[in-house]
Design an enzyme around this catalytic site. Sequence first.
Site, PDB file in Angstrom:
ATOM      1  N   LYS A 103      24.026 -15.614  29.320  1.00 30.64           N
ATOM      2  CA  LYS A 103      24.461 -15.110  28.015  1.00 30.64           C
ATOM      3  C   LYS A 103      23.407 -14.153  27.511  1.00 30.64           C
ATOM      4  O   LYS A 103      22.236 -14.232  27.886  1.00 30.64           O
ATOM      5  CB  LYS A 103      24.594 -16.270  27.029  1.00 30.64           C
ATOM      6  CG  LYS A 103      25.515 -15.969  25.867  1.00 30.64           C
ATOM      7  CD  LYS A 103      26.953 -15.949  26.342  1.00 30.64           C
ATOM      8  CE  LYS A 103      27.932 -16.166  25.224  1.00 30.64           C
ATOM      9  NZ  LYS A 103      29.153 -16.795  25.754  1.00 30.64           N
TER      10      LYS A 103
HETATM   11  N1  GLU Z   1      31.852 -14.648  25.879  1.00 34.97           N
HETATM   12  C1  GLU Z   1      32.937 -15.331  26.500  1.00 34.97           C
HETATM   13  C2  GLU Z   1      32.628 -16.793  26.652  1.00 34.97           C
HETATM   14  O1  GLU Z   1      31.875 -17.362  25.904  1.00 34.97           O
HETATM   15  C3  GLU Z   1      33.395 -14.650  27.775  1.00 34.97           C
HETATM   16  C4  GLU Z   1      32.358 -14.501  28.845  1.00 34.97           C
HETATM   17  C5  GLU Z   1      32.806 -13.624  29.997  1.00 34.97           C
HETATM   18  O2  GLU Z   1      33.920 -13.152  29.998  1.00 34.97           O
HETATM   19  O3  GLU Z   1      31.979 -13.433  30.901  1.00 34.97           O
HETATM   20  O4  GLU Z   1      33.187 -17.469  27.474  1.00 34.97           O
END
Ligand code: GLU
Length: 415
Positions: A103
Amino acid sequence: MGSTYESALKKFGKAAELMNLDHGIRKILEHPKRQLIVEFPVTMDDDSIEVFTGYRVQHNVALGPAKGGVRYHPNVSLDEVKSLAFWMTFKCAVMGLPYGGAKGGIKIDPKQYSKKELERVSRRYFSEISIVVGPDKDIPAPDVNTTPDIMAWFMDTYSMNVGYSSMGVVTGKPVGLGGSQGRTEATGRGVSTVAALAAKAKGVDISKMTVAIEGFGNVGKYAALIMSKEKGAKVVALSDSKGAVYNSNGFDIEELMKYKDEHGTISDYPKAESKMSNEELKTLDVDILVPAALENSITPEIAKNVKAKIIVEGANGPLMTGADEILNEKGVLIVPDILANAGGVTVSYFEWVQDLQSFFWKKAQVNSALEEMMNNAFEETWKMKEKYSTDMRTAAYIVAINRVAFATKKRGIYP
Ligand code: GLU
């Protein structure tokens, strides 16, 4: 409030103990693999310089390249990004995706900046983290306050630096620029799918249920739209950061989305029967509550007053430590974040596959593949819940941990 990461570890720990997880594997999973902090200058429209702080944390890569979004929010911190990266590892694993977890984030209130300033912030941030990202290494995506336009800038920045167009380096891009059909609404679609499955598990069809949704961002609004339009549920309460609105007959979500675009908030929507606080929304007498805003939104105090029979976690980590126990005791069925909101990363995976092959799918194909994967993951989690006589969160962790542990053991510890 305490550390969100510590709280995440506690929930993971419950599963680790129940499944008797190997201590070495547990130790590995309790620590993120790599944490990058970047502080970078950006020129503002008035020629002044501001310095921003950004992060990229890769929690684990046992199952494949790291995957996870980037959020822009004034409260972004290393603790938060670490927690979100941790959840991504298990989210990808519970879905059976060939990814690890990551993240990123920038500590910024995007509303305070012009589009050009945001573009410079985005490009500089991506350039700073490009030492750890790449289509085979770590693939960022949208999260809170980040959009397909921002993903296009990320992709372009990386591409300019490597010298060719690298579509697979980010997902959530605009359709027509390496983006996938159905990606924008994918998280909300996944939330709706598991909400219907949870309703069925409770013996009631979702079309007979009332729903309250906290948050009208990308997850909340599409969950509302699909739950009402395709599943026939009655969405009676919705909120954004400015407040909540209630209508006992249910809202027309398309109209509400237009209203939000024009007015910036839904809190003054004239067709609401009444306004209420976000707190009141969470304790409404509805069948399904979908917290789809930020983490730690349901405190133990709020949990005591929750009347919903089902909670579907649209957000990551919306239940504060202690809230789970209270809700489980009350018999509330909690569909955990790592399963409930995994629709986004699942369609991100489809996008990445399409980019690598330069061969794009139709929307119906994306939606049916998503539906099938959500159904399978729900079913596997449910079976694990029965096997261990536990709650769905712990069961989802066990499914996920088994996969990560298998890969870790087979690969062995280097060197
Ligand atoms: N931010 C989204 C999540 O928390 C999507 C992450 C992604 O598509 O890589 O799952």
